[in-house]
Design a protein around this motif. Sequence first.
Motif, mmCIF file in Angstrom:
data_model
loop_
_atom_site.group_PDB
_atom_site.id
_atom_site.type_symbol
_atom_site.label_atom_id
_atom_site.label_comp_id
_atom_site.label_asym_id
_atom_site.label_seq_id
_atom_site.Cartn_x
_atom_site.Cartn_y
_atom_site.Cartn_z
ATOM 1 N N MET A 1 29.571 45.899 37.469
ATOM 2 C CA MET A 1 30.404 44.882 37.663
ATOM 3 C C MET A 1 31.620 45.329 36.387
ATOM 4 O O MET A 1 31.242 45.713 35.224
ATOM 5 C CB MET A 1 29.932 43.358 37.341
ATOM 6 N N SER A 2 32.712 45.287 36.577
ATOM 7 C CA SER A 2 33.910 45.495 35.684
ATOM 8 C C SER A 2 33.699 44.592 34.433
ATOM 9 O O SER A 2 33.353 43.502 34.480
ATOM 10 C CB SER A 2 35.260 45.152 36.273
ATOM 11 N N PRO A 3 33.995 45.422 33.244
ATOM 12 C CA PRO A 3 33.802 44.593 32.053
ATOM 13 C C PRO A 3 34.559 43.360 31.870
ATOM 14 O O PRO A 3 34.261 42.350 31.091
ATOM 15 C CB PRO A 3 34.260 45.765 31.014
ATOM 16 N N THR A 4 35.792 43.316 32.588
ATOM 17 C CA THR A 4 36.479 42.084 32.733
ATOM 18 C C THR A 4 35.886 40.773 33.326
ATOM 19 O O THR A 4 36.174 39.770 32.728
ATOM 20 C CB THR A 4 37.961 42.339 33.563
ATOM 21 N N PHE A 5 34.930 41.165 34.153
ATOM 22 C CA PHE A 5 34.264 40.034 34.887
ATOM 23 C C PHE A 5 32.719 39.844 34.469
ATOM 24 O O PHE A 5 32.038 39.312 35.404
ATOM 25 C CB PHE A 5 34.460 40.056 36.285
ATOM 26 N N ARG A 6 32.303 40.569 33.576
ATOM 27 C CA ARG A 6 30.853 40.814 33.228
ATOM 28 C C ARG A 6 29.984 39.341 33.112
ATOM 29 O O ARG A 6 28.836 39.172 33.456
ATOM 30 C CB ARG A 6 30.683 41.575 31.847
ATOM 31 N N SER A 7 30.998 38.215 32.666
ATOM 32 C CA SER A 7 30.268 36.905 32.398
ATOM 33 C C SER A 7 29.778 36.186 33.775
ATOM 34 O O SER A 7 28.764 35.551 33.631
ATOM 35 C CB SER A 7 31.183 36.114 31.554
ATOM 36 N N LEU A 8 30.430 36.858 34.776
ATOM 37 C CA LEU A 8 30.087 36.205 36.198
ATOM 38 C C LEU A 8 28.847 36.827 36.788
ATOM 39 O O LEU A 8 28.309 36.216 37.596
ATOM 40 C CB LEU A 8 31.254 36.589 37.286
ATOM 41 N N SER A 9 28.249 37.678 35.764
ATOM 42 C CA SER A 9 27.082 38.009 36.240
ATOM 43 C C SER A 9 25.819 37.066 35.934
ATOM 44 O O SER A 9 24.649 37.161 36.432
ATOM 45 C CB SER A 9 26.607 39.513 35.651
ATOM 46 N N VAL A 10 26.217 36.234 35.246
ATOM 47 C CA VAL A 10 25.418 35.172 34.722
ATOM 48 C C VAL A 10 25.378 33.949 35.631
ATOM 49 O O VAL A 10 26.321 33.315 35.922
ATOM 50 C CB VAL A 10 25.684 34.387 33.091
ATOM 51 N N ARG A 11 24.268 33.526 36.344
ATOM 52 C CA ARG A 11 24.054 32.529 37.448
ATOM 53 C C ARG A 11 24.908 31.373 36.969
ATOM 54 O O ARG A 11 25.652 30.794 37.686
ATOM 55 C CB ARG A 11 22.964 32.415 37.904
ATOM 56 N N ASN A 12 24.449 30.791 35.890
ATOM 57 C CA ASN A 12 24.925 29.426 35.612
ATOM 58 C C ASN A 12 26.557 29.411 35.333
ATOM 59 O O ASN A 12 27.154 28.360 35.788
ATOM 60 C CB ASN A 12 24.250 28.920 34.290
ATOM 61 N N TYR A 13 26.907 30.284 34.714
ATOM 62 C CA TYR A 13 28.479 30.505 34.523
ATOM 63 C C TYR A 13 29.187 30.943 35.614
ATOM 64 O O TYR A 13 30.301 30.058 36.047
ATOM 65 C CB TYR A 13 28.615 31.618 33.447
ATOM 66 N N ARG A 14 28.518 31.472 36.689
ATOM 67 C CA ARG A 14 29.324 31.755 37.883
ATOM 68 C C ARG A 14 29.405 30.394 38.768
ATOM 69 O O ARG A 14 30.667 30.055 39.142
ATOM 70 C CB ARG A 14 28.392 32.639 38.761
ATOM 71 N N ILE A 15 28.411 29.538 38.606
ATOM 72 C CA ILE A 15 28.628 28.438 39.350
ATOM 73 C C ILE A 15 29.472 27.464 38.662
ATOM 74 O O ILE A 15 30.365 26.702 39.492
ATOM 75 C CB ILE A 15 27.079 27.787 39.420
ATOM 76 N N TYR A 16 29.620 27.490 37.482
ATOM 77 C CA TYR A 16 30.110 26.409 36.623
ATOM 78 C C TYR A 16 31.848 27.017 36.946
ATOM 79 O O TYR A 16 32.550 25.969 36.954
ATOM 80 C CB TYR A 16 29.743 26.551 34.923
ATOM 81 N N ALA A 17 31.918 28.153 36.764
ATOM 82 C CA ALA A 17 33.392 28.707 36.928
ATOM 83 C C ALA A 17 34.123 28.407 38.102
ATOM 84 O O ALA A 17 35.286 28.269 38.277
ATOM 85 C CB ALA A 17 33.353 30.112 36.476
ATOM 86 N N SER A 18 33.170 28.387 39.301
ATOM 87 C CA SER A 18 33.719 28.117 40.501
ATOM 88 C C SER A 18 34.316 26.785 40.557
ATOM 89 O O SER A 18 35.105 26.483 41.124
ATOM 90 C CB SER A 18 32.655 28.440 41.704
#
Length: 457
Positions: A1-18
Amino acid sequence: MSPTFRSLSVRNYRIYASGALVSNVGTWMQRVAQDWLVLALTGSATALGITTGLQLLPALLLSPVAGLVADRFPKRRILMVTQAMMAVPAAVLGILAITGVAEAWHVYVLAFLFGVGTAFDAPARQSFVVEMVGKEDLANAVGLNSASFNSGRMIGPAVAGVMIAALGSGVVATGWVILLNAISYFAVFLSLVALRVRDLRPSTPASRGRGAVRAGVRYVRSRPDLVLILTTVFFVGTFGMNFQMTSALMATEVFGKGAQAYGVLGSIMAIGSLAGALVAARRERPTRRLVVGAGLSFVVVEVASGLMPTYLTFALVLPLLGLSALTMVTAANAYIQLTVTPQMRGRVSALYLMVFMGGTPFGAPVIGWIGEVFGARWTLILGGLVAAVGILSATAYYLLRAGMHLQLDLRHRPRILVVPRDPRAAARTTDAYDALDDIGRLEVGEPERRPDATSRR
């Protein structure tokens, strides 16, 4: 995953961000619709400033308490409650507008109640990010949060402008837009329910002794670097970042445009804001030099925007305004989250939000009055000049506390250096190292030993 979006690899953060992205779009739709509603009901720039001020006043009054609540109680539960606290006033205002009975005082009261929910939501939301992603990805997640916020700013105003224009540009039209925002808060609530609680990394709750709020203030006062950050954010937030009001005044009074053209201005500015947030997401260590530099860049661009002769030239400058503003805000937020102790994170985040948003209840009516008396252009020109004076004064105070001063170097190429008054003494202090890293180059001999990150403060 691009360094710009690396936090989206964390499941909880990905759900929260959506869920947050959906809510951010709705929030920006309401901001445009609420401003248009006030103008439709009153036709007064001062009334627009009062509405903005009342909505942000709770951030000034309640942020210290809200920060303590964020430090003492589970942040996920707090956020569940605050979604309802924001959804209910939005739903009531939308229904009043749709039924055609909305009056200016309704907007004032509901904007204040909405602000109460926001005041408790913001510090919990800011300090909840590190519990999802950890400190190693915190700066990236803060940048992505800003990107989400500004994606909402890019999409929301355009959608709101089109909807209001399609529904007749009247009071009823604004009500449907505001009602959609009330519904959008369910997206955040559902995302919080879906989080995997065992994967969260909650911080140790703050003690329940007396004087906890004062302890947070004392902690900030003991940190000259935090004073510099908060003062810079205060002046830019109070006198510079009144975008909804100043853009509305420029669109209607200077350029003679309608709701759709006003909404387009917000989306255009968000292009620059989104770019600034994504660039910030790639930075692992935000610095004070970046915060101060971005703040000064912002005020220069803001003054220039007030001088633009046409709607097109004004619109072309707005991405630069958004870029500099979001660079400053994102860097300041990430710096605070990364450098304060975990037990103080909620309270310091609340103080940050208090000075960032809480100054607007005083600044917005003043800027609105300037718009009525001197014209819309002066809301940008004077706002930028006052913010510039504030940032420069805060920087001078910081350098004084750190035992540093500015020096013009013309030997190789024109540049301004930050140098210590007493090089040997300065090289032994943490503040001197901070000044070296974050404000300029320290051209002295190599010190015997530089403290590592874990030994600071």
